[in-house]
Design a protein around this motif. Structure first.
Motif, PDB file in Angstrom:
ATOM      1  N   THR A 130     -33.720 -31.945 -39.432  1.00 27.81           N
ATOM      2  CA  THR A 130     -32.484 -32.721 -39.545  1.00 27.81           C
ATOM      3  C   THR A 130     -31.311 -31.934 -40.150  1.00 27.81           C
ATOM      4  OG1 THR A 130     -33.107 -33.564 -41.728  1.00 27.81           O
ATOM      5  CG2 THR A 130     -33.823 -34.846 -39.805  1.00 27.81           C
ATOM      6  N   GLU A 131     -31.520 -30.642 -40.378  1.00 25.22           N
ATOM      7  CA  GLU A 131     -30.514 -29.860 -41.107  1.00 25.22           C
ATOM      8  C   GLU A 131     -29.120 -29.960 -40.494  1.00 25.22           C
ATOM      9  OE1 GLU A 131     -29.575 -25.226 -42.433  1.00 25.22           O
ATOM     10  OE2 GLU A 131     -31.462 -25.713 -41.400  1.00 25.22           O
ATOM     11  N   TYR A 132     -29.034 -29.932 -39.165  1.00 26.35           N
ATOM     12  CA  TYR A 132     -27.728 -29.864 -38.518  1.00 26.35           C
ATOM     13  C   TYR A 132     -27.213 -31.222 -38.034  1.00 26.35           C
ATOM     14  CZ  TYR A 132     -28.658 -24.850 -38.501  1.00 26.35           C
ATOM     15  OH  TYR A 132     -28.947 -23.559 -38.882  1.00 26.35           O
ATOM     16  N   ILE A 133     -27.982 -32.291 -38.270  1.00 24.38           N
ATOM     17  CA  ILE A 133     -27.559 -33.616 -37.814  1.00 24.38           C
ATOM     18  C   ILE A 133     -26.488 -34.150 -38.759  1.00 24.38           C
ATOM     19  CG2 ILE A 133     -28.264 -35.985 -37.344  1.00 24.38           C
ATOM     20  CD1 ILE A 133     -31.040 -34.902 -36.637  1.00 24.38           C
ATOM     21  N   GLN A 134     -25.355 -34.527 -38.180  1.00 28.86           N
ATOM     22  CA  GLN A 134     -24.202 -34.917 -38.994  1.00 28.86           C
ATOM     23  C   GLN A 134     -23.994 -36.421 -39.107  1.00 28.86           C
ATOM     24  OE1 GLN A 134     -22.544 -32.094 -36.239  1.00 28.86           O
ATOM     25  NE2 GLN A 134     -21.025 -31.522 -37.766  1.00 28.86           N
ATOM     26  N   ALA A 135     -24.592 -37.187 -38.204  1.00 31.13           N
ATOM     27  CA  ALA A 135     -24.426 -38.643 -38.243  1.00 31.13           C
ATOM     28  C   ALA A 135     -25.603 -39.294 -37.531  1.00 31.13           C
ATOM     29  CB  ALA A 135     -23.111 -39.051 -37.580  1.00 31.13           C
ATOM     30  N   TYR A 136     -25.942 -40.505 -37.976  1.00 32.40           N
ATOM     31  CA  TYR A 136     -27.056 -41.260 -37.409  1.00 32.40           C
ATOM     32  C   TYR A 136     -26.553 -42.632 -36.957  1.00 32.40           C
ATOM     33  CZ  TYR A 136     -29.887 -37.779 -39.849  1.00 32.40           C
ATOM     34  OH  TYR A 136     -30.436 -36.592 -40.292  1.00 32.40           O
ATOM     35  N   PHE A 137     -27.023 -43.058 -35.787  1.00 34.84           N
ATOM     36  CA  PHE A 137     -26.593 -44.334 -35.234  1.00 34.84           C
ATOM     37  C   PHE A 137     -27.828 -45.199 -34.980  1.00 34.84           C
ATOM     38  CE2 PHE A 137     -23.273 -41.336 -34.563  1.00 34.84           C
ATOM     39  CZ  PHE A 137     -22.115 -42.059 -34.797  1.00 34.84           C
ATOM     40  N   GLN A 138     -27.860 -46.361 -35.630  1.00 35.18           N
ATOM     41  CA  GLN A 138     -29.035 -47.231 -35.583  1.00 35.18           C
ATOM     42  C   GLN A 138     -28.752 -48.418 -34.674  1.00 35.18           C
ATOM     43  OE1 GLN A 138     -29.401 -47.851 -39.808  1.00 35.18           O
ATOM     44  NE2 GLN A 138     -30.612 -45.993 -40.078  1.00 35.18           N
ATOM     45  N   LYS A 139     -29.755 -48.758 -33.837  1.00 34.27           N
ATOM     46  CA  LYS A 139     -29.537 -49.751 -32.785  1.00 34.27           C
ATOM     47  C   LYS A 139     -30.715 -50.724 -32.707  1.00 34.27           C
ATOM     48  CE  LYS A 139     -31.321 -46.401 -29.383  1.00 34.27           C
ATOM     49  NZ  LYS A 139     -32.549 -47.039 -28.907  1.00 34.27           N
ATOM     50  N   GLY A 140     -30.454 -51.866 -32.066  1.00 34.57           N
ATOM     51  CA  GLY A 140     -31.517 -52.813 -31.808  1.00 34.57           C
ATOM     52  C   GLY A 140     -31.880 -53.699 -32.982  1.00 34.57           C
ATOM     53  N   GLN A 141     -30.956 -53.867 -33.917  1.00 36.86           N
ATOM     54  CA  GLN A 141     -31.281 -54.646 -35.102  1.00 36.86           C
ATOM     55  C   GLN A 141     -31.738 -56.060 -34.741  1.00 36.86           C
ATOM     56  OE1 GLN A 141     -28.816 -52.550 -34.761  1.00 36.86           O
ATOM     57  NE2 GLN A 141     -28.404 -51.425 -36.656  1.00 36.86           N
ATOM     58  N   PHE A 142     -31.021 -56.718 -33.835  1.00 35.20           N
ATOM     59  CA  PHE A 142     -31.321 -58.117 -33.524  1.00 35.20           C
ATOM     60  C   PHE A 142     -31.503 -58.382 -32.036  1.00 35.20           C
ATOM     61  CE2 PHE A 142     -28.814 -57.990 -37.475  1.00 35.20           C
ATOM     62  CZ  PHE A 142     -29.760 -58.526 -38.336  1.00 35.20           C
ATOM     63  N   THR A 143     -31.665 -57.330 -31.260  1.00 35.62           N
ATOM     64  CA  THR A 143     -31.864 -57.491 -29.829  1.00 35.62           C
ATOM     65  C   THR A 143     -32.466 -56.210 -29.280  1.00 35.62           C
ATOM     66  OG1 THR A 143     -30.770 -58.069 -27.734  1.00 35.62           O
ATOM     67  CG2 THR A 143     -29.577 -56.596 -29.217  1.00 35.62           C
ATOM     68  N   ALA A 144     -32.932 -56.250 -28.055  1.00 39.04           N
ATOM     69  CA  ALA A 144     -33.350 -55.002 -27.411  1.00 39.04           C
ATOM     70  C   ALA A 144     -32.119 -54.123 -27.249  1.00 39.04           C
ATOM     71  CB  ALA A 144     -33.966 -55.306 -26.058  1.00 39.04           C
ATOM     72  N   ALA A 145     -32.246 -52.842 -27.518  1.00 37.02           N
ATOM     73  CA  ALA A 145     -31.114 -51.928 -27.375  1.00 37.02           C
ATOM     74  C   ALA A 145     -31.665 -50.569 -26.968  1.00 37.02           C
ATOM     75  CB  ALA A 145     -30.319 -51.834 -28.667  1.00 37.02           C
ATOM     76  N   TYR A 146     -31.448 -50.214 -25.732  1.00 39.67           N
ATOM     77  CA  TYR A 146     -31.963 -48.945 -25.237  1.00 39.67           C
ATOM     78  C   TYR A 146     -30.942 -47.816 -25.370  1.00 39.67           C
ATOM     79  CZ  TYR A 146     -35.655 -51.877 -23.316  1.00 39.67           C
ATOM     80  OH  TYR A 146     -36.691 -52.762 -23.180  1.00 39.67           O
ATOM     81  N   SER A 147     -29.678 -48.136 -25.257  1.00 43.93           N
ATOM     82  CA  SER A 147     -28.644 -47.108 -25.284  1.00 43.93           C
ATOM     83  C   SER A 147     -28.168 -46.809 -26.693  1.00 43.93           C
ATOM     84  CB  SER A 147     -27.448 -47.559 -24.440  1.00 43.93           C
ATOM     85  OG  SER A 147     -26.351 -46.679 -24.619  1.00 43.93           O
ATOM     86  N   GLY A 148     -28.001 -45.532 -26.975  1.00 42.33           N
ATOM     87  CA  GLY A 148     -27.423 -45.134 -28.249  1.00 42.33           C
ATOM     88  C   GLY A 148     -26.019 -45.662 -28.448  1.00 42.33           C
ATOM     89  N   PHE A 149     -25.354 -46.021 -27.348  1.00 44.43           N
ATOM     90  CA  PHE A 149     -24.000 -46.548 -27.452  1.00 44.43           C
ATOM     91  C   PHE A 149     -23.976 -47.990 -27.953  1.00 44.43           C
ATOM     92  CE2 PHE A 149     -23.327 -42.743 -25.115  1.00 44.43           C
ATOM     93  CZ  PHE A 149     -22.049 -42.342 -25.451  1.00 44.43           C
ATOM     94  N   GLU A 150     -25.154 -48.576 -28.168  1.00 43.15           N
ATOM     95  CA  GLU A 150     -25.261 -49.877 -28.822  1.00 43.15           C
ATOM     96  C   GLU A 150     -25.462 -49.723 -30.330  1.00 43.15           C
ATOM     97  OE1 GLU A 150     -27.644 -52.876 -26.421  1.00 43.15           O
ATOM     98  OE2 GLU A 150     -28.254 -50.992 -25.461  1.00 43.15           O
ATOM     99  N   GLY A 151     -25.565 -48.495 -30.792  1.00 50.74           N
ATOM    100  CA  GLY A 151     -25.847 -48.252 -32.198  1.00 50.74           C
ATOM    101  C   GLY A 151     -24.600 -48.228 -33.056  1.00 50.74           C
ATOM    102  N   ILE A 152     -24.827 -48.380 -34.369  1.00 56.88           N
ATOM    103  CA  ILE A 152     -23.736 -48.291 -35.341  1.00 56.88           C
ATOM    104  C   ILE A 152     -24.037 -47.175 -36.335  1.00 56.88           C
ATOM    105  CG2 ILE A 152     -23.069 -50.711 -35.123  1.00 56.88           C
ATOM    106  CD1 ILE A 152     -24.541 -51.188 -37.807  1.00 56.88           C
ATOM    107  N   LEU A 153     -22.972 -46.609 -36.868  1.00 59.86           N
ATOM    108  CA  LEU A 153     -23.096 -45.510 -37.824  1.00 59.86           C
ATOM    109  C   LEU A 153     -23.802 -45.980 -39.085  1.00 59.86           C
ATOM    110  CD1 LEU A 153     -22.298 -42.555 -38.569  1.00 59.86           C
ATOM    111  CD2 LEU A 153     -20.182 -43.527 -39.514  1.00 59.86           C
ATOM    112  N   ALA A 154     -24.862 -45.279 -39.461  1.00 58.20           N
ATOM    113  CA  ALA A 154     -25.595 -45.618 -40.675  1.00 58.20           C
ATOM    114  C   ALA A 154     -24.899 -45.015 -41.889  1.00 58.20           C
ATOM    115  CB  ALA A 154     -27.024 -45.102 -40.584  1.00 58.20           C
ATOM    116  N   PRO A 155     -24.891 -45.730 -43.012  1.00 58.58           N
ATOM    117  CA  PRO A 155     -24.321 -45.159 -44.238  1.00 58.58           C
ATOM    118  C   PRO A 155     -25.056 -43.889 -44.638  1.00 58.58           C
ATOM    119  CG  PRO A 155     -24.699 -47.510 -44.479  1.00 58.58           C
ATOM    120  CD  PRO A 155     -25.378 -47.091 -43.201  1.00 58.58           C
TER     121      PRO A 155
END
Length: 216
Positions: free
Chosen positions: A89-114
Motif C-alpha cells: 500500500t506504500e504508493y496508494i494515495q486514496a481509498y474509495f469504499q463502496k457497497g455500504q447499503f447496496t450491491a456496488a460493483y463499480s469503484g465509481f459508486e465508492g466514496i473517499l475514506a477518511p
C-alpha cells in the motif's frame, strides 16, 4: 493531463481463504505490488477501491446464485474487508469504499475514506486502523452530502487517463472500467493484473472492448 492507476477490490475475502475467494487473487495481489513498484513513476496518482458492506440488502444471501447474490463478504471493519497483505500500500494515495447499503460493483459508486480509516505505509495483516464502531462510522460518512466520490476526486486532480487492475475481472473490474469510459476517461485494463470468477473471461473482455475499454 494526469494519469491514475485504480486498484480494484484486492481484499482478503476475494483472495484464497476468503469468504468469496477468486482463484488467483493472492497471486494478482503480489503481481500488482511488483507492477506498482516498477511503474509507480508512470502514474500521477494511485488509488484503491474496497467493497465495504454494512447492510447491502439482497446482495447477501443464505443460498446465493453467484450471479446477483453472494455469501456475506467484505463486511465493514472486518479482516475480510482489508486489503490483501501481499498488496503493497506504500504508493496508494486514496481509498474509495463502496457497497455500504447496496450491491456496488463499480469503484465509481465508492466514496473517499477518511485518512484515519484506511491502511497506510507498512501495513501488517489485521492491522488496519479503524474506529471502535466501524459500521456506524462508515454509515455516517456515507450519509454525508459532502462525501467525495471517485469521479469527483479524479476530476479534481485533472486525471484523464486511467489504468485499472484488480478483482474480479468479470464483475468489479469490468463495472469500474465501463463506468470510467462513460465518465469520459481513457481507460486501459491490464488483463494479467486481474483475476476473474468465470473460467472463461472472453465474454467479459469482449464487453469491455465493446464499451470502449482498451485491453493490455
Amino acid at each position: 493531463m494526469s494519469r491514475a492507476l485504480i486498484i480494484v477490490d484486492v481484499q482478503n475475502d476475494f483472495c484464497e481463504g476468503g469468504s468469496l475467494a477468486v482463484k488467483g487473487g493472492a497471486e494478482v495481489a503480489g503481481a500488482i505490488s511488483e507492477y506498482v513498484d516498477a511503474h509507480h513513476s508512470q502514474f500521477d496518482y494511485i488509488v484503491a477501491t474496497q467493497d465495504w458492506h454494512i447492510e447491502p440488502g439482497g446482495h447477501f444471501a443464505d443460498n446465493p446464485d453467484f450471479i446477483d447474490t453472494w455469501p456475506p463478504h467484505c463486511v465493514a471493519g472486518t479482516r475480510g474487508a482489508e486489503l490483501h497483505p501481499d498488496l503493497d500500500t506504500e504508493y496508494i494515495q486514496a481509498y474509495f469504499q463502496k457497497g455500504q447499503f447496496t450491491a456496488a460493483y463499480s469503484g465509481f459508486e465508492g466514496i473517499l475514506a477518511p485518512e484515519d480509516a484506511v491502511p497506510t505505509g507498512d501495513r501488517k495483516p489485521g492491522a488496519m486502523p479503524l474506529p471502535d464502531d466501524a459500521a456506524a462510522f462508515t454509515a455516517s460518512t456515507f450519509a454525508d452530502e459532502d462525501a467525495i466520490g471517485l469521479d469527483d476526486w479524479l476530476q479534481s486532480h485533472d486525471v484523464e487517463d486511467v489504468v485499472i487492475v484488480g478483482i474480479a475481472t468479470d464483475y468489479c473490474v469490468m463495472a469500474t472500467s465501463l463506468d470510467a469510459v462513460q465518465a469520459g476517461y481513457s481507460v486501459t485494463v491490464v488483463r494479467g493484473l486481474t483475476a476473474g470468477i468465470a473460467a472463461d473471461l472472453d465474454d467479459a473482455y469482449a464487453e469491455m472492448e465493446l464499451g470502449g475499454v482498451d485491453l493490455a
